[in-house]
Design an enzyme around this catalytic site. Structure first.
Site, mmCIF file in Angstrom:
data_model
loop_
_atom_site.group_PDB
_atom_site.id
_atom_site.type_symbol
_atom_site.label_atom_id
_atom_site.label_comp_id
_atom_site.label_asym_id
_atom_site.label_seq_id
_atom_site.Cartn_x
_atom_site.Cartn_y
_atom_site.Cartn_z
ATOM 1 N N CYS A 2 0.834 -1.191 0.000
ATOM 2 C CA CYS A 2 0.000 0.000 0.000
ATOM 3 C C CYS A 2 0.881 1.258 0.000
ATOM 4 C CB CYS A 2 -0.949 0.097 1.200
ATOM 5 S SG CYS A 2 -2.072 -1.273 1.341
ATOM 6 N N ARG A 27 3.779 -0.006 -4.875
ATOM 7 C CA ARG A 27 3.583 -0.597 -3.552
ATOM 8 C C ARG A 27 2.279 -1.405 -3.458
ATOM 9 N NH1 ARG A 27 6.928 1.680 0.143
ATOM 10 N NH2 ARG A 27 5.643 0.870 1.816
ATOM 11 N N TRP A 75 -2.867 -2.658 -1.660
ATOM 12 C CA TRP A 75 -2.538 -4.073 -1.884
ATOM 13 C C TRP A 75 -3.363 -4.817 -0.844
ATOM 14 C CZ3 TRP A 75 -0.522 -8.297 0.706
ATOM 15 C CH2 TRP A 75 -0.063 -9.350 -0.096
ATOM 16 N N ASN A 101 -1.773 1.732 5.951
ATOM 17 C CA ASN A 101 -0.946 0.655 5.401
ATOM 18 C C ASN A 101 -0.580 -0.246 6.567
ATOM 19 O OD1 ASN A 101 1.018 -0.938 4.210
ATOM 20 N ND2 ASN A 101 2.592 0.670 4.281
ATOM 21 N N GLY A 102 -0.889 -1.541 6.468
ATOM 22 C CA GLY A 102 -0.557 -2.462 7.559
ATOM 23 C C GLY A 102 -1.743 -3.347 7.876
ATOM 24 N N GLU A 481 17.077 -17.166 -8.604
ATOM 25 C CA GLU A 481 16.677 -15.812 -8.972
ATOM 26 C C GLU A 481 16.069 -15.781 -10.376
ATOM 27 O OE1 GLU A 481 16.136 -13.263 -7.406
ATOM 28 O OE2 GLU A 481 16.152 -11.637 -8.864
ATOM 29 N N LYS A 485 12.289 -14.505 -11.132
ATOM 30 C CA LYS A 485 11.989 -13.415 -12.075
ATOM 31 C C LYS A 485 10.981 -13.879 -13.127
ATOM 32 C CE LYS A 485 13.656 -10.024 -10.506
ATOM 33 N NZ LYS A 485 13.642 -10.633 -9.269
ATOM 34 N N GLU A 488 7.440 -14.228 -11.473
ATOM 35 C CA GLU A 488 6.735 -13.020 -11.045
ATOM 36 C C GLU A 488 6.357 -12.123 -12.210
ATOM 37 O OE1 GLU A 488 8.766 -10.421 -8.256
ATOM 38 O OE2 GLU A 488 10.699 -10.876 -9.130
ATOM 39 N N HIS A 504 17.355 -36.549 -8.021
ATOM 40 C CA HIS A 504 16.694 -37.029 -6.790
ATOM 41 C C HIS A 504 15.176 -36.817 -6.857
ATOM 42 C CE1 HIS A 504 20.520 -37.897 -4.928
ATOM 43 N NE2 HIS A 504 20.950 -36.748 -5.422
ATOM 44 N N LYS A 604 5.799 -3.980 -4.064
ATOM 45 C CA LYS A 604 7.249 -3.810 -3.985
ATOM 46 C C LYS A 604 7.785 -4.074 -2.596
ATOM 47 C CE LYS A 604 11.250 -2.398 -5.561
ATOM 48 N NZ LYS A 604 11.917 -3.403 -6.403
#
Ligand code: M6R
Length: 609
Positions: A2, A27, A75, A101-102, A481, A485, A488, A504, A604
């Site tokens: 947010c 955000r 968000w 926000n929270g 990584e 990427k 997402e 395995h 973010k």
């Protein structure tokens, strides 16, 4: 998660709020809204979806009169991303509006109490409960600020809240607890925001609010009080060096592409002032660490891409720095009662400096009496302020939700730390340090052709629905990584794996529809990865192999696609492989028409657990 912006001053507030929300949209972006006072009423305009939906609603009306207001981009945590749940939310009487926000963890209990008193709610959010609670407290409290403080004292959890109310026109109240909130101090005006870029065109003078502080702002006047007893708190104004250009796209199609291409500059900035030429060769200077003893063990704790940077760096910290190093995902570390012995040091890595789990890990480590090093990009962030020692990664503002240049900067800092601790342990590696110093120029020369190659490969593999990324040693971290990427940005299923683990179990998945991106760089494990590639080929798997030239020759690998990167020292090959992986995911997402800078469901800065 947010984004919040608040403004009190002399300019028309609404366009400024919308402009600020654009810079905070990374955000969270599932709905947005603004509130301001006009014609004796609190006006709230909100819309589900991207900010453009809110802008369309605002265009239908003239909102040019208000000079105080606040905005929010969401968000979702509590309640679906629909208009009724978008912020701002109003108190029962409509005289108080807040953005938040929270997460208010005890919101259900508070809601039941308010329902029993006759309150009715229009949304499913915890935020609306807080707005009603402030209104309820106002009935008995001697002032608005006291009501705000009383309500917040009853709220458990994390919050950054901004409030405006009809009874105090032109005034904004704000408070924070474990969620970012800063104040920008301009000429005749003040701003509140979750992050600096929101008000960067207007001021670079910032007051960093701490947990348990409450701010009251009216145009140019501001004061900070303690939430506990409303006593005044002395604060200083810091000047931040960021400029608007750093937070703009600069001619690139997306922030992500700009940030990938900026990596040579980022490496230079990270190295600046941290290497000295002395008569027996170059030397790493990390004065921030001089006061701490050499750790008997380093525990790295981080999330997401920052975790992958730590995993990449462990081998260097142990091999070059001679520091025994452990690694943890922050959300696991904080709940497993980790054993931290005297002399051990925790290092948290975070681009934003606000990731809730990483911040909690830092606090836990300090509670246990451990020194904490913060590897952080955002100046003045919570982690930067609470760590015993901060190493700033100097990447500049990273706007794209997918982290790119931040990881590169974290890798440079970790490489420098490895060399630095090596020096303190009596080991030097001048070749590696010289290699680091040459990197910016070499990478800048390589990036344009890497982008072309990434675009060709993206076109060829865009119909794949799954991918393996394989690597060993430092390339294991890069494989994780690369897979992160791709997931997402393109929403393509991707798994990063230690190449030696394939047989395995995961190798069962290999077939001609399940391609593998193998990192077969020029290091001591090349022959092992080559064998793993043969195992994939033997099962009709398609393979892209990321390789490097050795003595002017390309390795002999009979795969569908060879992607040849410039030669480098094994310890530094990741600085070429990382942008290759980033560019492949970028090109894939762009080709598939995905929202590159704002992928679905993400935010973010993950300031909730
Ligand atoms: O700000 P931080 O470095 O603490 O963020 C950690 C992760 O949330 C972040 O790296 C995330 O995984 C990114 N979306 C990766 O691109």
């Amino acid at each position: 998660m947010c984004g919040i912006i608040g403004y009190s001053g002399h300019r028309p507030a609404v366009p400024l709020l919308v402009e600020g929300l654009h810079r905070l949209e990374y955000r969270g972006y599932d709905s947005s809204g603004v509130a301001f006072e006009q014609a004796g009423r609190l006006q709230v305009v909100k819309a589900a979806g991207k900010l453009s939906a809110l802008e369309a609603k605002l265009e239908e009306n003239a909102y040019m009169l208000a000079t105080t207001g606040m905005g929010h981009t969401r968000w979702a945590t509590h309640g679906l991303p629909v208009e009724k749940n978008a912020h701002p939310h109003l108190s029962q009487d409509g005289r108080i509006a807040i953005v938040h926000n929270g997460i208010i963890e005890n919101f259900q209990e508070l809601k039941e109490e308010l329902l029993a008193k006759g309150h009715t709610f229009l949304s499913d959010t915890d935020t609306e409960v807080l707005a009603h609670l402030i209104g309820e407290e106002r009935k008995a409290a001697p002032s608005l600020r006291e009501a705000f403080a009383r309500a917040l004292r009853r709220a458990h959890g994390a919050y950054a809240v901004v409030m405006i109310a009809l009874e105090e026109p032109g005034v904004m109240y704000a408070a924070r607890m474990s969620a970012p909130l800063l104040m920008g101090v301009g000429v005749g005006e003040c701003f509140l925001a979750s992050d600096i870029p929101a008000f960067l065109p207007y001021t670079r003078d910032v007051v960093f609010l701490e947990d348990g502080e409450l701010a009251r702002i009216k145009g140019p006047k501001w004061e900070v009080l303690s939430l506990a007893d409303l006593s005044p708190v002395k604060k200083s104004v810091s000047h931040v060096p960021w400029d608007m250009q750093a937070a703009a796209k600069g001619g690139y199609k997306h922030f992500m592409l700009k940030e990938i291409m900026e990596q040579p500059r980022v490496i230079t900035d990270c190295l600046t002032g941290r290497v000295a030429e002395e008569k027996d060769g170059p030397r790493v200077l990390l004065h921030e660490l001089d006061a701490l003893p050499v750790p008997s063990r380093l525990h790295i704790v981080a999330c997401g891409t920052s975790y992958n940077a730590g995993l990449w760096g462990r081998q260097l910290l142990e091999g070059v720095g001679r520091i025994p190093t452990d690694l943890d995902i922050a959300s696991e570390f904080r709940y497993r009662d980790p054993m931290l012995l005297p002399g051990e040091v925790v290092m948290v890595i975070s681009q934003s400096g606000e990731t809730a789990d990483t911040l909690a890990a830092l606090r836990l480590a300090r509670e246990k009496g451990c020194k904490v090093i913060g590897l952080c990009n955002v100046v003045g962030s919570s982690i930067a302020r609470e760590a015993d020692v901060v190493l700033y990664t100097q990447a500049g503002p990273e706007i794209s939700v997918a982290s790119t240049k931040a990881m590169c900067s974290q890798m440079v800092l970790i490489a420098l730390m490895a060399l630095y601790y090596g020096q303190r342990n009596g080991v030097t590696d001048n070749a590696m340090l010289r290699g680091l110093l040459e990197l910016p120029e070499r990478l800048a020369a390589a990036l344009p052709s890497m982008q072309e190659r990434a675009a060709q490969l993206a076109l060829r593999f865009a119909s794949s629905r799954s991918f393996f990324y394989l690597g060993r040693g430092q390339c294991h971290a890069l494989a994780l990584e690369g897979a992160l990427k791709l997931k997402e940005l393109s929403y393509i299923h991707a798994e990063g794996y230690a190449a030696g683990e394939m047989k395995h179990g995961p190798i069962a998945l290999i077939d001609p529809q399940f391609p593998t991106f193998a990192l077969a760089l020029d290091d001591a494990l090349f022959a092992k990865v080559k064998s793993n590639i043969q195992e994939v080929l033997a099962r009709q798997g398609r393979v892209i192999a990321l390789v490097q030239e050795r003595e002017g020759r390309t390795p002999d690998l009979q795969v569908e696609e060879l992607w040849v990167l410039p030669a480098s020292l094994p310890a530094l090959s990741g600085f070429f492989a990382l942008p290759a992986l980033q560019l492949f995911s970028y090109q894939m997402a762009d080709y598939l028409g995905k929202d590159v800078d704002q992928p679905r469901n993400l935010a973010k800065s993950v300031t909730v657990e």
